[in-house]
Write an enzyme that holds these catalytic residues in place. Sequence first.
Site, PDB file in Angstrom:
ATOM      1  N   CYS A   2       6.081 -12.557  23.966  1.00 37.93           N
ATOM      2  CA  CYS A   2       5.734 -13.532  25.001  1.00 37.93           C
ATOM      3  C   CYS A   2       4.261 -13.357  25.326  1.00 37.93           C
ATOM      4  O   CYS A   2       3.631 -12.401  24.877  1.00 37.93           O
ATOM      5  CB  CYS A   2       6.535 -13.281  26.270  1.00 37.93           C
ATOM      6  N   ARG A  27       2.198 -17.537  21.494  1.00 35.60           N
ATOM      7  CA  ARG A  27       3.072 -16.364  21.526  1.00 35.60           C
ATOM      8  C   ARG A  27       4.502 -16.709  21.949  1.00 35.60           C
ATOM      9  O   ARG A  27       5.388 -15.851  21.923  1.00 35.60           O
ATOM     10  CB  ARG A  27       2.515 -15.313  22.494  1.00 35.60           C
ATOM     11  N   TRP A  74       8.946 -16.346  24.885  1.00 31.25           N
ATOM     12  CA  TRP A  74       9.638 -16.447  23.591  1.00 31.25           C
ATOM     13  C   TRP A  74      10.959 -15.733  23.831  1.00 31.25           C
ATOM     14  O   TRP A  74      11.010 -14.512  23.944  1.00 31.25           O
ATOM     15  CB  TRP A  74       8.814 -15.759  22.511  1.00 31.25           C
ATOM     16  N   ASN A 100       6.681  -8.707  28.596  1.00 24.58           N
ATOM     17  CA  ASN A 100       6.742  -8.987  27.163  1.00 24.58           C
ATOM     18  C   ASN A 100       7.370  -7.769  26.500  1.00 24.58           C
ATOM     19  O   ASN A 100       6.914  -6.649  26.752  1.00 24.58           O
ATOM     20  CB  ASN A 100       5.326  -9.229  26.623  1.00 24.58           C
ATOM     21  N   GLY A 101       8.411  -7.969  25.690  1.00 29.45           N
ATOM     22  CA  GLY A 101       9.051  -6.837  25.017  1.00 29.45           C
ATOM     23  C   GLY A 101      10.558  -6.923  25.152  1.00 29.45           C
ATOM     24  O   GLY A 101      11.103  -7.964  25.539  1.00 29.45           O
ATOM     25  N   GLU A 482       9.621 -14.906  -4.289  1.00 25.70           N
ATOM     26  CA  GLU A 482       8.912 -15.072  -3.016  1.00 25.70           C
ATOM     27  C   GLU A 482       7.395 -14.996  -3.232  1.00 25.70           C
ATOM     28  O   GLU A 482       6.642 -15.770  -2.627  1.00 25.70           O
ATOM     29  CB  GLU A 482       9.400 -13.999  -2.022  1.00 25.70           C
ATOM     30  N   LYS A 486       4.785 -18.064  -2.295  1.00 25.36           N
ATOM     31  CA  LYS A 486       3.634 -17.905  -1.385  1.00 25.36           C
ATOM     32  C   LYS A 486       2.373 -18.488  -2.023  1.00 25.36           C
ATOM     33  O   LYS A 486       1.620 -19.187  -1.364  1.00 25.36           O
ATOM     34  CB  LYS A 486       3.372 -16.428  -1.052  1.00 25.36           C
ATOM     35  N   GLU A 489       2.568 -22.426  -2.214  1.00 24.23           N
ATOM     36  CA  GLU A 489       2.488 -23.238  -1.005  1.00 24.23           C
ATOM     37  C   GLU A 489       1.130 -23.185  -0.333  1.00 24.23           C
ATOM     38  O   GLU A 489       0.748 -24.143   0.329  1.00 24.23           O
ATOM     39  CB  GLU A 489       3.622 -22.929  -0.017  1.00 24.23           C
ATOM     40  N   HIS A 505      13.106 -15.787 -23.187  1.00 21.87           N
ATOM     41  CA  HIS A 505      13.916 -17.003 -23.327  1.00 21.87           C
ATOM     42  C   HIS A 505      13.116 -18.244 -22.921  1.00 21.87           C
ATOM     43  O   HIS A 505      13.700 -19.292 -22.663  1.00 21.87           O
ATOM     44  CB  HIS A 505      15.188 -16.861 -22.492  1.00 21.87           C
ATOM     45  N   LYS A 604       6.503 -26.605   9.238  1.00 23.17           N
ATOM     46  CA  LYS A 604       7.063 -25.289   9.548  1.00 23.17           C
ATOM     47  C   LYS A 604       8.592 -25.365   9.598  1.00 23.17           C
ATOM     48  O   LYS A 604       9.281 -24.469   9.151  1.00 23.17           O
ATOM     49  CB  LYS A 604       6.484 -24.775  10.872  1.00 23.17           C
TER      50      LYS A 604
END
Length: 609
Positions: A2, A27, A74, A100-101, A482, A486, A489, A505, A604
Amino acid sequence: MCGIVGYIGEQNACPILVDGLKRLEYRGYDSAGVAVLNGNGIDVRKSVGKLKALETALENCWPKGGLGVGHTRWATHGRPSDENAHPHSDCTGKITVVHNGIIENYVQLKARLIEEGHQFKSETDTEVAAHLIESHYKGDLAEAIRTAAKEIEGSFALVVIAQEEPDKIVAARRHSPLVIGVGEGENFLASDVSAFLKYTRDVIYADDDNVVTITRNNIKITDLDGNPLDKKPRQVDWDAAMAERGGYEHFMLKEIHEQPRALRETMRGRLSLEKDCVELPGINLTDDEIRGIDRIIMIACGTAYHASMAGKYAIEHLCRIPVEVDVASELRYRDPIIDEHTLGIVISQSGETLDTIVGLHEAKSKGAKVIAITNVVGSMAARDSDGVLYTYAGPEIAVASTKAYTTQLMTLYLIALYFAQVRGTLEPERARQLREALWELPRRAEIILDDYRDVIAAAERYYCFNGFLYMARGINLASALEGALKVKEISYMHAEGYAAGEMKHGPIAMIDPTFATIAVTVKSATYDKMLSNIREVKARSGEVIAIANPHDETIKDYADRIITIPETEEIFSPVLVALPLQLMAYFVAHSRGPAIDQPRNLAKTVTVE
Ligand code: M6R
């Protein structure tokens, strides 16, 4: 994750707090609130939704006063709502807190405080801090916070005001950021400097278990026993946008660096070496239900799908339960075999990806129980599943997923260890070794992030090549896919991820001197096979960059370049392998020039089929 801000000075606090929250909105943006102290007490205003909603609520009647705190949330404990929005107050309304936490032991603390007569209004862990401080308050706010902090387990940056002490703000931190802005006749507190950069560039970073008291003209920092600490301010020379990104050029790079912290947050309260076990309270499955699972189906898209591929290896290996992984958009059209003995696991950073949500509903409609692994509290995946395990990565702003991926892997490992524990598929000694190795992962990730000049050098050489081939075996096939995603994109280059055994192959035909191959050759059961695959690429004049462990002398005879990462258990290695691959993609894109945080054609969150 947050955003918190505090101000004390001669100016009116509220506009400064709201402006600070605007800079911190990246945040978290589930709700926002401010509390201002004036002659009438503490005036708290808060609203669910983005900061705009709070500004609308404040219109024409902003609270007045030269001292206040603000928060943008958040959600972690308790869905986004007006009641769960910060600030939170004690029973009397005379002590008000932003946080925050994650307070890990909030359930125990809350039970004790309720027994003592405290009344709670929200579902948050933060409100516990307000009542805990109240219970210790005897006219000295800093002392009450020190005592409370000793009782709190978990992570926190707490900023607190008290009606009885109208000339100060007191804050404390452990594992969550807290920075002090040093002004003239005014002082600031915030999660990061972007919140007050307009007013001062002189900052002091608080350390773990520091308690900070700011007045208009003074700053006092102590440890938890009240011993004074001497900390000198330093100047920051970032511009506002850079400060928001913690000094990094892009959110993606910032988020890559946040991974050790995010991994620790995701383990917190779930893996404990002292208790010798894994605990997964949110999973909402009884031991009998876990023993009754005869098949698992994982449903996800993009990066989350790659995490599920690694999860399959881990769960099958440790728990001996067959696992299928499905690209969510394919699931419903293939008439999958799912029944009440199947467990569905949906994985989604946003928790809103339409294909994944449709897959979730499909699995439930066929009788499966479904658990969600998601980063967003209260998201559709969380709401519609039978159980939910949050990845505590904090908001991921860059379109290219980084910290969400590694925290998804971490959560899947926790599930694998937990199921193995319940089903008794691991020798206790082996289970202990694996828990220890998992616990060590964030530290090993830090080692990679402390110095990655070799990755930058590789990116500088290969960014103008015609493309990349990522090859790996076993659980690191997920890493190869992955890594390639990356690069694609964010740099729009041709990149492919392949099982190394498949090279002959087809893909090996692509190899020439302008095509770089990245080979994952960490310690594994298939290490020797990977060496043979590298030889095959070299024989076709391809250049090979190996991701390998330190002290691996053999690889030096095979690869053109070696990027080393610390050793770990093979099944956990995808977390560490991910870091140089993310960095490689980042620096390749950086050299080529596209908009790294918002690549073309992508969003996103994908809420269309
Ligand atoms: O929010 P989700 O995890 O469901 O998103 C899934 C994919 O859209 C996402 O992982 C996408 O592939 C990323 N941009 C990859 O970096």
